[in-house]
Design a protein around this motif. Sequence first.
Motif, PDB file in Angstrom:
ATOM      1  N   ALA A  37       0.834  -1.207   0.000  1.00 14.09           N
ATOM      2  CA  ALA A  37       0.000   0.000   0.000  1.00 14.09           C
ATOM      3  C   ALA A  37       0.865   1.253   0.000  1.00 14.09           C
ATOM      4  N   LEU A  38       1.935   1.245   0.774  1.00 16.12           N
ATOM      5  CA  LEU A  38       2.827   2.410   0.792  1.00 16.12           C
ATOM      6  C   LEU A  38       3.488   2.613  -0.565  1.00 16.12           C
ATOM      7  N   GLU A  39       3.818   1.518  -1.233  1.00 15.37           N
ATOM      8  CA  GLU A  39       4.404   1.641  -2.575  1.00 15.37           C
ATOM      9  C   GLU A  39       3.382   2.187  -3.559  1.00 15.37           C
ATOM     10  N   ARG A  40       2.151   1.753  -3.453  1.00 13.12           N
ATOM     11  CA  ARG A  40       1.099   2.237  -4.361  1.00 13.12           C
ATOM     12  C   ARG A  40       0.796   3.719  -4.141  1.00 13.12           C
ATOM     13  N   MET A  41       0.904   4.177  -2.908  1.00 15.87           N
ATOM     14  CA  MET A  41       0.555   5.564  -2.610  1.00 15.87           C
ATOM     15  C   MET A  41       1.754   6.512  -2.675  1.00 15.87           C
ATOM     16  N   ALA A  42       2.941   5.981  -2.932  1.00 20.80           N
ATOM     17  CA  ALA A  42       4.125   6.842  -2.998  1.00 20.80           C
ATOM     18  C   ALA A  42       4.154   7.579  -4.341  1.00 20.80           C
ATOM     19  N   PHE A  43       4.365   8.847  -4.260  1.00 25.49           N
ATOM     20  CA  PHE A  43       4.489   9.656  -5.470  1.00 25.49           C
ATOM     21  C   PHE A  43       5.269  10.914  -5.122  1.00 25.49           C
ATOM     22  N   PHE A  44       5.883  11.482  -6.111  1.00 21.91           N
ATOM     23  CA  PHE A  44       6.682  12.686  -5.878  1.00 21.91           C
ATOM     24  C   PHE A  44       6.144  13.884  -6.652  1.00 21.91           C
ATOM     25  N   VAL A  45       5.370  13.614  -7.675  1.00 24.22           N
ATOM     26  CA  VAL A  45       4.740  14.680  -8.452  1.00 24.22           C
ATOM     27  C   VAL A  45       3.264  14.334  -8.578  1.00 24.22           C
ATOM     28  N   TYR A  46       2.410  15.257  -8.191  1.00 17.82           N
ATOM     29  CA  TYR A  46       0.970  15.017  -8.262  1.00 17.82           C
ATOM     30  C   TYR A  46       0.492  15.246  -9.690  1.00 17.82           C
ATOM     31  N   VAL A  47      -0.060  14.213 -10.288  1.00 16.04           N
ATOM     32  CA  VAL A  47      -0.601  14.288 -11.635  1.00 16.04           C
ATOM     33  C   VAL A  47      -2.044  13.797 -11.582  1.00 16.04           C
ATOM     34  N   PRO A  48      -3.020  14.660 -11.830  1.00 13.91           N
ATOM     35  CA  PRO A  48      -4.421  14.225 -11.730  1.00 13.91           C
ATOM     36  C   PRO A  48      -4.885  13.430 -12.950  1.00 13.91           C
ATOM     37  N   SER A  49      -4.209  12.347 -13.250  1.00 15.75           N
ATOM     38  CA  SER A  49      -4.618  11.503 -14.370  1.00 15.75           C
ATOM     39  C   SER A  49      -5.433  10.324 -13.818  1.00 15.75           C
ATOM     40  N   PRO A  50      -6.228   9.695 -14.653  1.00 18.56           N
ATOM     41  CA  PRO A  50      -7.028   8.560 -14.175  1.00 18.56           C
ATOM     42  C   PRO A  50      -6.178   7.393 -13.653  1.00 18.56           C
ATOM     43  N   GLU A  51      -5.015   7.165 -14.258  1.00 11.77           N
ATOM     44  CA  GLU A  51      -4.153   6.085 -13.790  1.00 11.77           C
ATOM     45  C   GLU A  51      -3.637   6.374 -12.385  1.00 11.77           C
ATOM     46  N   PHE A  52      -3.268   7.626 -12.125  1.00  9.18           N
ATOM     47  CA  PHE A  52      -2.776   8.006 -10.807  1.00  9.18           C
ATOM     48  C   PHE A  52      -3.868   7.877  -9.757  1.00  9.18           C
ATOM     49  N   ILE A  53      -5.058   8.314 -10.090  1.00  8.74           N
ATOM     50  CA  ILE A  53      -6.173   8.253  -9.149  1.00  8.74           C
ATOM     51  C   ILE A  53      -6.543   6.802  -8.848  1.00  8.74           C
ATOM     52  N   GLU A  54      -6.515   5.937  -9.862  1.00  4.61           N
ATOM     53  CA  GLU A  54      -6.808   4.524  -9.635  1.00  4.61           C
ATOM     54  C   GLU A  54      -5.723   3.865  -8.789  1.00  4.61           C
TER      55      GLU A  54
END
Length: 136
Positions: A37-54
């Motif tokens: 879960a931590l790997e899935r939620m890790a991000f460094f740049v917020y991109v509001p794309s459908p893939e990111f939201i999923e």
Amino acid sequence: MSSRNGNERYVVRPWWRERSLPWAALVFVSIVVTATALERMAFFVYVPSPEFIERLRVGRLFMLAGSAASLAAAVWSQVRGNRLWVTICVAAPAALVGLATMIMTTPSLTPQIAGLVALPAALAGLIGGLFPYSRE
């Protein structure tokens, strides 16, 4: 609790007392699911794309499952009669990472920072819970 059956005498123990392997498997599953879960939620740049939201939605669902497994393992640890520090360490992923996930807004690395403390603590609780100790 004991029972007599003719000349035989035996002691009946609850099935959950001395079973270390299923408890250890539950703790290990909670650690793995929380790390996923931590790997899935890790991000460094917020991109509001459908893939990111999923990906973020799946990560939060994994975090819910990991927290539930961690809490179940902590309750089972207390029922098994483990030391208090083992129970607290096993509950750490649910208490720290799950709580940080639910409180913080989406673009935050706070759950990952809490995971740096909680996952090694859960591993220490797993190792500590496998070794028996005398209650006297």
